[in-house]
Design a protein around this motif. Structure first.
Motif, PDB file in Angstrom:
ATOM      1  N   ILE A   7      -2.820   5.902   1.522  1.00  0.00           N
ATOM      2  CA  ILE A   7      -3.407   4.690   2.111  1.00  0.00           C
ATOM      3  C   ILE A   7      -4.721   5.030   2.805  1.00  0.00           C
ATOM      4  CG2 ILE A   7      -3.114   3.011   3.980  1.00  0.00           C
ATOM      5  CD1 ILE A   7      -0.123   2.955   3.227  1.00  0.00           C
ATOM      6  N   ASN A   8      -4.714   6.075   3.615  1.00  0.00           N
ATOM      7  CA  ASN A   8      -5.936   6.455   4.335  1.00  0.00           C
ATOM      8  C   ASN A   8      -7.040   6.896   3.388  1.00  0.00           C
ATOM      9  OD1 ASN A   8      -5.047   5.878   6.929  1.00  0.00           O
ATOM     10  ND2 ASN A   8      -4.102   7.869   7.169  1.00  0.00           N
ATOM     11  N   LEU A   9      -6.681   7.644   2.363  1.00  0.00           N
ATOM     12  CA  LEU A   9      -7.676   8.107   1.401  1.00  0.00           C
ATOM     13  C   LEU A   9      -8.322   6.933   0.670  1.00  0.00           C
ATOM     14  CD1 LEU A   9      -9.065  10.462   0.017  1.00  0.00           C
ATOM     15  CD2 LEU A   9      -7.152  10.561  -1.579  1.00  0.00           C
ATOM     16  N   LYS A  10      -7.500   5.988   0.242  1.00  0.00           N
ATOM     17  CA  LYS A  10      -8.044   4.837  -0.467  1.00  0.00           C
ATOM     18  C   LYS A  10      -8.935   3.996   0.457  1.00  0.00           C
ATOM     19  CE  LYS A  10      -6.998   1.394  -3.852  1.00  0.00           C
ATOM     20  NZ  LYS A  10      -6.029   0.785  -4.715  1.00  0.00           N
ATOM     21  N   ALA A  11      -8.522   3.829   1.707  1.00  0.00           N
ATOM     22  CA  ALA A  11      -9.339   3.078   2.664  1.00  0.00           C
ATOM     23  C   ALA A  11     -10.662   3.797   2.937  1.00  0.00           C
ATOM     24  CB  ALA A  11      -8.571   2.865   3.962  1.00  0.00           C
ATOM     25  N   CYS A  12     -10.633   5.119   3.040  1.00  0.00           N
ATOM     26  CA  CYS A  12     -11.871   5.885   3.243  1.00  0.00           C
ATOM     27  C   CYS A  12     -12.820   5.728   2.057  1.00  0.00           C
ATOM     28  CB  CYS A  12     -11.560   7.359   3.462  1.00  0.00           C
ATOM     29  SG  CYS A  12     -10.823   7.700   5.063  1.00  0.00           S
ATOM     30  N   ASN A  13     -12.266   5.780   0.856  1.00  0.00           N
ATOM     31  CA  ASN A  13     -13.099   5.589  -0.327  1.00  0.00           C
ATOM     32  C   ASN A  13     -13.691   4.195  -0.360  1.00  0.00           C
ATOM     33  OD1 ASN A  13     -12.782   8.165  -1.305  1.00  0.00           O
ATOM     34  ND2 ASN A  13     -10.990   7.641  -2.521  1.00  0.00           N
ATOM     35  N   HIS A  14     -12.914   3.203   0.047  1.00  0.00           N
ATOM     36  CA  HIS A  14     -13.420   1.833   0.115  1.00  0.00           C
ATOM     37  C   HIS A  14     -14.574   1.755   1.123  1.00  0.00           C
ATOM     38  CE1 HIS A  14     -11.515  -1.225  -2.286  1.00  0.00           C
ATOM     39  NE2 HIS A  14     -11.971  -2.153  -1.471  1.00  0.00           N
ATOM     40  N   PHE A  15     -14.412   2.434   2.248  1.00  0.00           N
ATOM     41  CA  PHE A  15     -15.465   2.434   3.264  1.00  0.00           C
ATOM     42  C   PHE A  15     -16.759   3.027   2.712  1.00  0.00           C
ATOM     43  CE2 PHE A  15     -17.800   4.476   6.731  1.00  0.00           C
ATOM     44  CZ  PHE A  15     -17.977   3.387   7.564  1.00  0.00           C
ATOM     45  N   LEU A  17     -17.688   3.168  -0.413  1.00  0.00           N
ATOM     46  CA  LEU A  17     -18.248   2.330  -1.470  1.00  0.00           C
ATOM     47  C   LEU A  17     -18.790   1.001  -0.943  1.00  0.00           C
ATOM     48  CD1 LEU A  17     -15.563   2.854  -4.247  1.00  0.00           C
ATOM     49  CD2 LEU A  17     -17.913   3.694  -4.263  1.00  0.00           C
ATOM     50  N   TYR A  18     -18.129   0.444   0.047  1.00  0.00           N
ATOM     51  CA  TYR A  18     -18.506  -0.893   0.505  1.00  0.00           C
ATOM     52  C   TYR A  18     -18.911  -0.862   1.969  1.00  0.00           C
ATOM     53  CZ  TYR A  18     -16.208  -1.877  -3.887  1.00  0.00           C
ATOM     54  OH  TYR A  18     -15.850  -1.867  -5.203  1.00  0.00           O
ATOM     55  N   ASN A  19     -17.986  -1.164   2.863  1.00  0.00           N
ATOM     56  CA  ASN A  19     -18.278  -1.144   4.301  1.00  0.00           C
ATOM     57  C   ASN A  19     -16.969  -1.128   5.081  1.00  0.00           C
ATOM     58  OD1 ASN A  19     -17.253  -3.814   4.554  1.00  0.00           O
ATOM     59  ND2 ASN A  19     -19.218  -4.627   3.873  1.00  0.00           N
ATOM     60  N   GLY A  20     -17.080  -1.118   6.392  1.00  0.00           N
ATOM     61  CA  GLY A  20     -15.907  -1.027   7.247  1.00  0.00           C
ATOM     62  C   GLY A  20     -14.961  -2.197   7.101  1.00  0.00           C
ATOM     63  N   LYS A  21     -15.491  -3.401   6.968  1.00  0.00           N
ATOM     64  CA  LYS A  21     -14.631  -4.589   6.835  1.00  0.00           C
ATOM     65  C   LYS A  21     -13.837  -4.534   5.538  1.00  0.00           C
ATOM     66  CE  LYS A  21     -15.496  -6.883  10.549  1.00  0.00           C
ATOM     67  NZ  LYS A  21     -14.467  -7.074  11.548  1.00  0.00           N
ATOM     68  N   ALA A  22     -14.473  -4.100   4.477  1.00  0.00           N
ATOM     69  CA  ALA A  22     -13.761  -3.980   3.191  1.00  0.00           C
ATOM     70  C   ALA A  22     -12.684  -2.909   3.297  1.00  0.00           C
ATOM     71  CB  ALA A  22     -14.741  -3.641   2.073  1.00  0.00           C
ATOM     72  N   ALA A  23     -12.988  -1.829   3.986  1.00  0.00           N
ATOM     73  CA  ALA A  23     -12.003  -0.754   4.156  1.00  0.00           C
ATOM     74  C   ALA A  23     -10.819  -1.240   4.975  1.00  0.00           C
ATOM     75  CB  ALA A  23     -12.650   0.456   4.824  1.00  0.00           C
ATOM     76  N   GLU A  26      -8.707  -3.495   2.784  1.00  0.00           N
ATOM     77  CA  GLU A  26      -7.964  -2.691   1.812  1.00  0.00           C
ATOM     78  C   GLU A  26      -6.805  -1.963   2.494  1.00  0.00           C
ATOM     79  OE1 GLU A  26      -7.013  -0.967  -1.910  1.00  0.00           O
ATOM     80  OE2 GLU A  26      -8.183  -2.715  -1.342  1.00  0.00           O
ATOM     81  N   ARG A  27      -7.067  -1.406   3.661  1.00  0.00           N
ATOM     82  CA  ARG A  27      -6.024  -0.700   4.416  1.00  0.00           C
ATOM     83  C   ARG A  27      -4.873  -1.647   4.765  1.00  0.00           C
ATOM     84  NH1 ARG A  27      -7.767   0.249  10.060  1.00  0.00           N
ATOM     85  NH2 ARG A  27      -7.113  -1.916  10.071  1.00  0.00           N
ATOM     86  N   ASP A  28      -5.209  -2.839   5.229  1.00  0.00           N
ATOM     87  CA  ASP A  28      -4.174  -3.805   5.595  1.00  0.00           C
ATOM     88  C   ASP A  28      -3.337  -4.208   4.383  1.00  0.00           C
ATOM     89  OD1 ASP A  28      -5.094  -3.661   8.171  1.00  0.00           O
ATOM     90  OD2 ASP A  28      -6.236  -5.541   8.065  1.00  0.00           O
ATOM     91  N   ASP A  29      -4.009  -4.403   3.245  1.00  0.00           N
ATOM     92  CA  ASP A  29      -3.288  -4.744   2.020  1.00  0.00           C
ATOM     93  C   ASP A  29      -2.362  -3.600   1.601  1.00  0.00           C
ATOM     94  OD1 ASP A  29      -2.720  -6.308  -0.387  1.00  0.00           O
ATOM     95  OD2 ASP A  29      -3.897  -4.773  -1.432  1.00  0.00           O
TER      96      ASP A  29
END
Length: 64
Positions: A7-15, A17-23, A26-29
């Motif tokens: 979960i943390n790794l995927k959220a970090c990758n989202h951050f 690629l996109y930004n903190g809000k997207a991360a 994604e983390r919440d989902d």
């Protein structure tokens, strides 16, 4: 534990690629999906224990 790392790794990758809000979204989902998976696993374990108890009771009744 592995699930939390994922979960943390995927959220970090989202951050990255996109930004903190997207991360955060994604983390919440992912957390919600992880809770669902844990609940399903607990239900399977509970059902398996119940099945074992029923099998033991049936075996005891047949041997009585």
């Amino acid at each position: 534990m592995h699930l939390l790392v994922g979960i943390n790794l995927k959220a970090c990758n989202h951050f990255r690629l996109y930004n903190g809000k997207a991360a955060e979204a994604e983390r919440d989902d992912l957390r919600a999906r992880a809770r669902d998976l844990e609940a399903e696993a607990a239900a399977r374990d509970r059902d398996a224990r119940l099945g074992e108890e029923r099998a033991e009771a049936l075996a005891a009744a047949l041997h009585a």
